[in-house]
Design a protein around this motif. Structure first.
Motif, mmCIF file in Angstrom:
data_model
loop_
_atom_site.group_PDB
_atom_site.id
_atom_site.type_symbol
_atom_site.label_atom_id
_atom_site.label_comp_id
_atom_site.label_asym_id
_atom_site.label_seq_id
_atom_site.Cartn_x
_atom_site.Cartn_y
_atom_site.Cartn_z
ATOM 1 N N ASP A 14 0.843 -1.194 0.000
ATOM 2 C CA ASP A 14 0.000 0.000 0.000
ATOM 3 C C ASP A 14 0.879 1.246 0.000
ATOM 4 O O ASP A 14 1.982 1.252 0.570
ATOM 5 N N GLN A 15 0.378 2.306 -0.624
ATOM 6 C CA GLN A 15 1.139 3.548 -0.760
ATOM 7 C C GLN A 15 0.559 4.623 0.163
ATOM 8 O O GLN A 15 -0.644 4.900 0.115
ATOM 9 N N THR A 16 1.410 5.217 1.009
ATOM 10 C CA THR A 16 0.971 6.294 1.891
ATOM 11 C C THR A 16 1.324 7.643 1.277
ATOM 12 O O THR A 16 2.462 7.862 0.860
ATOM 13 N N LEU A 17 0.344 8.543 1.219
ATOM 14 C CA LEU A 17 0.562 9.899 0.736
ATOM 15 C C LEU A 17 0.424 10.875 1.900
ATOM 16 O O LEU A 17 -0.399 10.678 2.800
ATOM 17 N N CYS A 18 1.231 11.916 1.864
ATOM 18 C CA CYS A 18 1.209 12.951 2.912
ATOM 19 C C CYS A 18 0.593 14.226 2.342
ATOM 20 O O CYS A 18 0.963 14.664 1.244
ATOM 21 N N VAL A 19 -0.337 14.810 3.075
ATOM 22 C CA VAL A 19 -0.943 16.089 2.708
ATOM 23 C C VAL A 19 -0.495 17.130 3.724
ATOM 24 O O VAL A 19 -0.669 16.928 4.931
ATOM 25 N N ARG A 20 0.084 18.216 3.239
ATOM 26 C CA ARG A 20 0.510 19.302 4.141
ATOM 27 C C ARG A 20 -0.363 20.524 3.903
ATOM 28 O O ARG A 20 -0.547 20.975 2.773
ATOM 29 N N VAL A 21 -0.903 21.066 4.984
ATOM 30 C CA VAL A 21 -1.731 22.268 4.941
ATOM 31 C C VAL A 21 -0.921 23.421 5.515
ATOM 32 O O VAL A 21 -0.322 23.285 6.589
ATOM 33 N N THR A 22 -0.891 24.547 4.793
ATOM 34 C CA THR A 22 -0.122 25.716 5.225
ATOM 35 C C THR A 22 -1.059 26.899 5.411
ATOM 36 O O THR A 22 -1.894 27.188 4.541
ATOM 37 N N SER A 23 -0.914 27.584 6.531
ATOM 38 C CA SER A 23 -1.794 28.687 6.895
ATOM 39 C C SER A 23 -1.187 30.038 6.519
ATOM 40 O O SER A 23 -0.049 30.126 6.048
ATOM 41 N N SER A 24 -1.956 31.089 6.738
ATOM 42 C CA SER A 24 -1.496 32.469 6.546
ATOM 43 C C SER A 24 -2.251 33.352 7.535
ATOM 44 O O SER A 24 -3.117 32.875 8.282
ATOM 45 N N THR A 25 -1.969 34.631 7.520
ATOM 46 C CA THR A 25 -2.628 35.548 8.451
ATOM 47 C C THR A 25 -4.079 35.814 8.053
ATOM 48 O O THR A 25 -4.827 36.430 8.813
ATOM 49 N N THR A 26 -4.488 35.362 6.856
ATOM 50 C CA THR A 26 -5.874 35.536 6.414
ATOM 51 C C THR A 26 -6.637 34.207 6.373
ATOM 52 O O THR A 26 -7.742 34.139 5.845
ATOM 53 N N ALA A 27 -6.050 33.153 6.919
ATOM 54 C CA ALA A 27 -6.638 31.810 6.820
ATOM 55 C C ALA A 27 -7.957 31.718 7.581
ATOM 56 O O ALA A 27 -8.138 32.317 8.640
ATOM 57 N N VAL A 28 -8.875 30.936 7.009
ATOM 58 C CA VAL A 28 -10.139 30.642 7.674
ATOM 59 C C VAL A 28 -10.345 29.128 7.659
ATOM 60 O O VAL A 28 -9.770 28.412 6.840
ATOM 61 N N SER A 29 -11.156 28.647 8.562
ATOM 62 C CA SER A 29 -11.438 27.214 8.626
ATOM 63 C C SER A 29 -12.266 26.771 7.413
ATOM 64 O O SER A 29 -12.999 27.558 6.824
ATOM 65 N N GLY A 30 -12.130 25.510 7.049
ATOM 66 C CA GLY A 30 -12.867 24.976 5.904
ATOM 67 C C GLY A 30 -12.335 23.609 5.524
ATOM 68 O O GLY A 30 -11.742 22.916 6.356
ATOM 69 N N ASN A 31 -12.509 23.225 4.262
ATOM 70 C CA ASN A 31 -12.093 21.909 3.782
ATOM 71 C C ASN A 31 -11.100 22.024 2.633
ATOM 72 O O ASN A 31 -11.270 22.855 1.736
ATOM 73 N N VAL A 32 -10.090 21.159 2.672
ATOM 74 C CA VAL A 32 -9.220 20.943 1.519
ATOM 75 C C VAL A 32 -9.755 19.721 0.784
ATOM 76 O O VAL A 32 -9.941 18.664 1.391
ATOM 77 N N ASN A 33 -10.020 19.861 -0.509
ATOM 78 C CA ASN A 33 -10.568 18.755 -1.299
ATOM 79 C C ASN A 33 -9.486 18.135 -2.168
ATOM 80 O O ASN A 33 -8.765 18.832 -2.876
ATOM 81 N N LEU A 34 -9.387 16.813 -2.102
ATOM 82 C CA LEU A 34 -8.380 16.058 -2.829
ATOM 83 C C LEU A 34 -9.088 15.126 -3.816
ATOM 84 O O LEU A 34 -10.023 14.418 -3.446
#
Length: 267
Positions: free
Chosen positions: A119-139
């Protein structure tokens, strides 16, 4: 009898036993194998993908958080192999994301698999900023037969819930009279931090302490009634990055051991 017949028979006999003679050069072979086909006429190509866990990041420029998902090639058929491609789709305002076989990754990554491969493991990295808001990252994940032969599978989508922390400064519990500490979220790529202080939230701030990249705590001592406001700035390759908000400390007279009040105020 034609005198040429024995000569022709001798040449044919040499070829049948696996050899040939041409101008004194000898060539021979021991067996023959069919070339493996690049596709199959029947079978089933499929894969599964786990759902990544949600992440929490601070509303700080460069703050990051990682999560993972696992791909499993579940194809059925003779020598089926596929190329699975993962692509980052939509992201919340002020948030970016990458995907790869290791973080930080890029906007898209492809991996080649077979039903018998690990099985292959993939890593997802989320990066924020000073204007970031909560929500969803869609893959989005899609697949095609390898080598390309026209077979594809339906796309799979996976959602990563992103929570943006709006108070990256945190008051620590008070354990010593007149002394209290506060902490802040680490900033990605920071080489050091500067803590500044002011007598009012909107007043002029001056440096009160500097720290290395591994220190994310500052201790405040007030021995007489006073109010102080503190801000934190990280030094990064892109320039100074301010941790949002300010922290208010107040020493209250005649309040025993709990005389240091602490609260985070909005930017």
């Amino acid at each position: 009898m034609n005198p040429r017949i024995p000569f022709v028979a001798a040449v044919v006999g040499a070829l049948l036993v696996g050899g040939a003679t041409t101008g004194g050069t000898h060539a021979s072979w021991s067996s023959q194998r069919q070339l493996a086909g690049h596709s199959v006429s029947s079978g089933q190509m499929s894969y599964t993908a786990t759902t990544p866990g949600g992440v929490t990041v601070s509303r700080v420029a460069g703050a990051t958080a990682d999560t993972t998902l696992v791909l499993d090639d579940t194809s059925v058929g003779k020598k089926l192999g596929q190329r699975i491609t993962a692509t980052v789709g939509s992201t919340p305002t002020g948030v970016t994301a990458t995907v790869g076989t290791a973080c930080p990754g890029t906007s898209t990554v492809s991996v080649d698999t077979t039903p018998t491969s690990a099985d292959q493991t993939l890593c997802v990295r989320v990066t924020s900023s000073t204007t970031a808001v909560s929500g969803n990252v869609n893959l989005t994940l899609s697949s095609a037969q390898r080598p390309t032969a026209g077979w594809t599978t339906p796309a799979i989508t996976r959602t990563i819930a992103v929570t943006v922390a709006t108070q990256p400064l945190t008051c620590s519990a008070q354990s010593v009279k007149d002394v209290r500490s506060f902490t802040w979220e680490p900033v990605s790529g920071a080489t050091g931090y500067t803590v500044t202080v002011s007598g009012s939230q909107t007043g002029s701030y001056s440096t009160t302490a500097t720290y290395g990249s591994t220190t994310t705590q500052h201790q405040v001592t007030l021995t007489s009634p006073a109010v102080r406001y503190f801000r934190v700035t990280a030094a990064t390759a892109a320039g100074p990055t301010e941790v949002p908000g300010a922290l208010r400390m107040e020493r209250v007279s005649n309040n025993g051991n709990s005389n240091m009040l602490c609260e985070v105020v909005t930017p």
